[in-house]
Design an enzyme around this catalytic site. Structure first.
Site, PDB file in Angstrom:
ATOM      1  N   HIS A 216      29.110  37.466  33.928  1.00 21.62           N
ATOM      2  CA  HIS A 216      29.823  38.402  34.976  1.00 21.62           C
ATOM      3  C   HIS A 216      31.264  38.111  34.787  1.00 21.62           C
ATOM      4  CE1 HIS A 216      30.335  39.595  39.020  1.00 21.62           C
ATOM      5  NE2 HIS A 216      30.798  38.602  39.397  1.00 21.62           N
TER       6      HIS A 216
ATOM      7  N   HIS B 221      34.903  40.999  35.381  1.00 19.72           N
ATOM      8  CA  HIS B 221      36.050  40.827  36.121  1.00 19.72           C
ATOM      9  C   HIS B 221      37.223  40.688  35.190  1.00 19.72           C
ATOM     10  CE1 HIS B 221      35.288  39.619  40.056  1.00 19.72           C
ATOM     11  NE2 HIS B 221      33.998  38.779  39.853  1.00 19.72           N
TER      12      HIS B 221
ATOM     13  N   GLU C 189      34.453  43.275  43.647  1.00 18.89           N
ATOM     14  CA  GLU C 189      32.910  43.031  43.129  1.00 18.89           C
ATOM     15  C   GLU C 189      32.108  44.322  42.886  1.00 18.89           C
ATOM     16  OE1 GLU C 189      31.621  40.458  41.883  1.00 18.89           O
ATOM     17  OE2 GLU C 189      32.507  38.843  42.638  1.00 18.89           O
TER      18      GLU C 189
ATOM     19  N   SER D 152      28.886  44.306  35.354  1.00 18.12           N
ATOM     20  CA  SER D 152      28.149  43.293  34.833  1.00 18.12           C
ATOM     21  C   SER D 152      26.601  43.505  34.739  1.00 18.12           C
ATOM     22  CB  SER D 152      28.677  42.033  34.925  1.00 18.12           C
ATOM     23  OG  SER D 152      28.475  41.525  36.347  1.00 18.12           O
TER      24      SER D 152
END
Length: 444
Positions: free
Chosen positions: A275, A280, A320, A339
């Site tokens: 993730h 990110h 997010e 992700s």
């Protein structure tokens, strides 16, 4: 949720048991006029009232010419702190109380002023890395739990300025990474935003992003520092929203280093290295996105708890799970989407509702954390999202503004005319450089 678990945005007062300071520790910032014995007189006030001092710093005041500024940490659980503060107000100039305990009268929520102060809360985690819920795929796997503790211990012992320890990932861990990497990279060209797709090949070339290799946080952190000044910091578990956002103010991203359980490589109930690195990291290398992320972090410093909740919600629906406009199309830029193999396809379908990104409205939107989002928010651009967050930050009730100084890697509190004048001088110098550059370009 498949693949794209996200950072917990739950807001609560964190457990102090992992901190080196006692539970009642608070910080005071104040100035004294330049005179012989000024600090000694102030410190005598604490001694007289039986207040134990934990740390003292001094420097020339930026808010009052000819004065010194002091940072004093003390234990509020013993002695007569209230009486000491009453006496100190008569001697000091501009007394500010910073406390993690919001029951302290007239206090501003504590926040770091220097990047090294992130060490003070990096281990204030809501759950330790080896603590797994009963429905976690690795709950009954003792080998996996022991491995998770190894990763947690690395982060727990890390201090600012140290290189991030390198990890030798096992064949099973590399296999889990490879499964996620292989599936997601088939979707990026058609589903991820152009900024993401521009940077991803650079990570392949410079940081070892490959199906058969789990990249190292230290290599990625150095790459990000060269691109935008962002850096990674290993974290042992979930941080509170206040602490996680505070890191962003210094362009520090707290990243896990462990990987999901190999029995379900396309699922994780929590943020893991898949993730962090696939979701990110790429956009933290984009200047406009980096500025937007930092804007949320700066807005959180000293903000009341209810506004931390709002900022965390804005973070959820942007960093997010954000969508952005590119021409006539929508593309994904949120890490929870980039992700997650399933949600990355779902978010661009006709099933969810898509609304314009407006922090005032976005901050009030409820959301699920264990299923696909029914609502997403669409930004026109990262620059536009940053401007909207800046405007939203101005509505947060705090008695000062803040500015990040990249030269000293510190946050400057703008709470006096002198501090504002200092910033204006800095901006004036930057504008002179811009005007000179424009003049020279126009002569070509």
């Amino acid at each position: 949720m498949d693949g794209g678990a996200t950072h917990n945005v739950e807001t609560k007062h964190v457990d102090e048991k992992n901190n080196n300071e006692p539970p009642g520790a608070i910080s005071l910032i104040f100035s004294m006029k330049e005179e012989v014995g000024a600090l000694a007189n102030a410190l005598a006030t604490f001694k007289t009232n039986g207040v134990n001092l934990l740390h003292i710093e001094s420097r020339s005041s930026k808010s009052s010419t000819g004065s010194y500024e002091f940072l004093v940490s003390c234990d509020s659980s013993q002695g007569g702190l209230k009486a000491a503060l009453d006496q100190l107000r008569e001697q000091a100039v501009g007394l500010t109380i910073l406390s993690r305990d919001q029951s302290t009268q007239d206090s501003v929520p504590w926040f770091p002023r220097k990047i090294k102060e992130l060490d003070q809360f990096a281990n204030h985690i809501l759950s330790y890395g080896s603590e797994l819920d009963s429905d976690h795929p690795g709950f009954t796997d003792e080998v996996y739990r022991a491995r998770r503790k190894e990763f947690a211990d690395i982060a727990f012992n890390y201090k600012h300025g140290q290189p991030i320890p390198r990890v030798v990932y096992t064949p099973d861990e590399v296999a889990a990474w490879g499964t996620v990497f292989r599936n997601l990279t088939t979707l990026y060209p058609t589903h991820a935003c152009k900024e993401f797709n521009h940077i991803f090949p650079l990570l392949v070339d410079n940081c070892g992003f490959r199906e058969d290799n789990v990249p190292q946080l230290e290599d990625i952190s150095n790459f990000l520092k060269d691109c935008t000044g962002f850096r990674l910091r290993p974290v042992a578990g979930l941080l509170s929203s206040r602490d996680f956002l505070a890191g962003l103010a210094f362009r520090v991203f707290h990243s896990t280093q462990y990987i999901r359980h190999g029995s379900k490589p396309m699922y994780t109930p929590e943020p893991d290295i898949c993730h962090e690195l696939l979701g990110h990291v790429p956009l933290l290398a984009d200047p406009q996105f980096a500025a937007f992320s930092q804007e949320i972090g700066l807005a959180s410093l000293g903000a009341p708890d209810e506004h931390i909740v709002k900022l965390a919600t804005c973070y959820w629906f942007s960093v997010e799970f954000g969508l952005c406009r590119q021409g006539d199309e929508c593309r994904a830029y949120g890490a929870g989407l980039l992700s997650s193999f399933g949600e990355l396809q779902y978010c661009l379908s006709d099933k969810p509702e898509v609304r314009p990104f407006d922090p005032v409205k976005t901050a009030e939107q409820a959301y699920p954390i264990t299923e696909y989002q029914p609502v997403y928010f669409l930004a026109d651009s990262f620059a536009d999202a940053k401007e909207k967050m800046s405007s939203f930050a101005q509505t947060i009730p705090r008695p000062f503004s803040v500015h990040y100084n990249p030269y000293t890697q510190s946050v400057e509190v703008l709470d006096s005319n002198q501090r504002i004048i200092n910033l204006v001088e800095t901006v004036r110098g930057d504008m002179a450089v811009v005007c000179d550059a424009l003049r020279k370009v126009s002569l070509r």
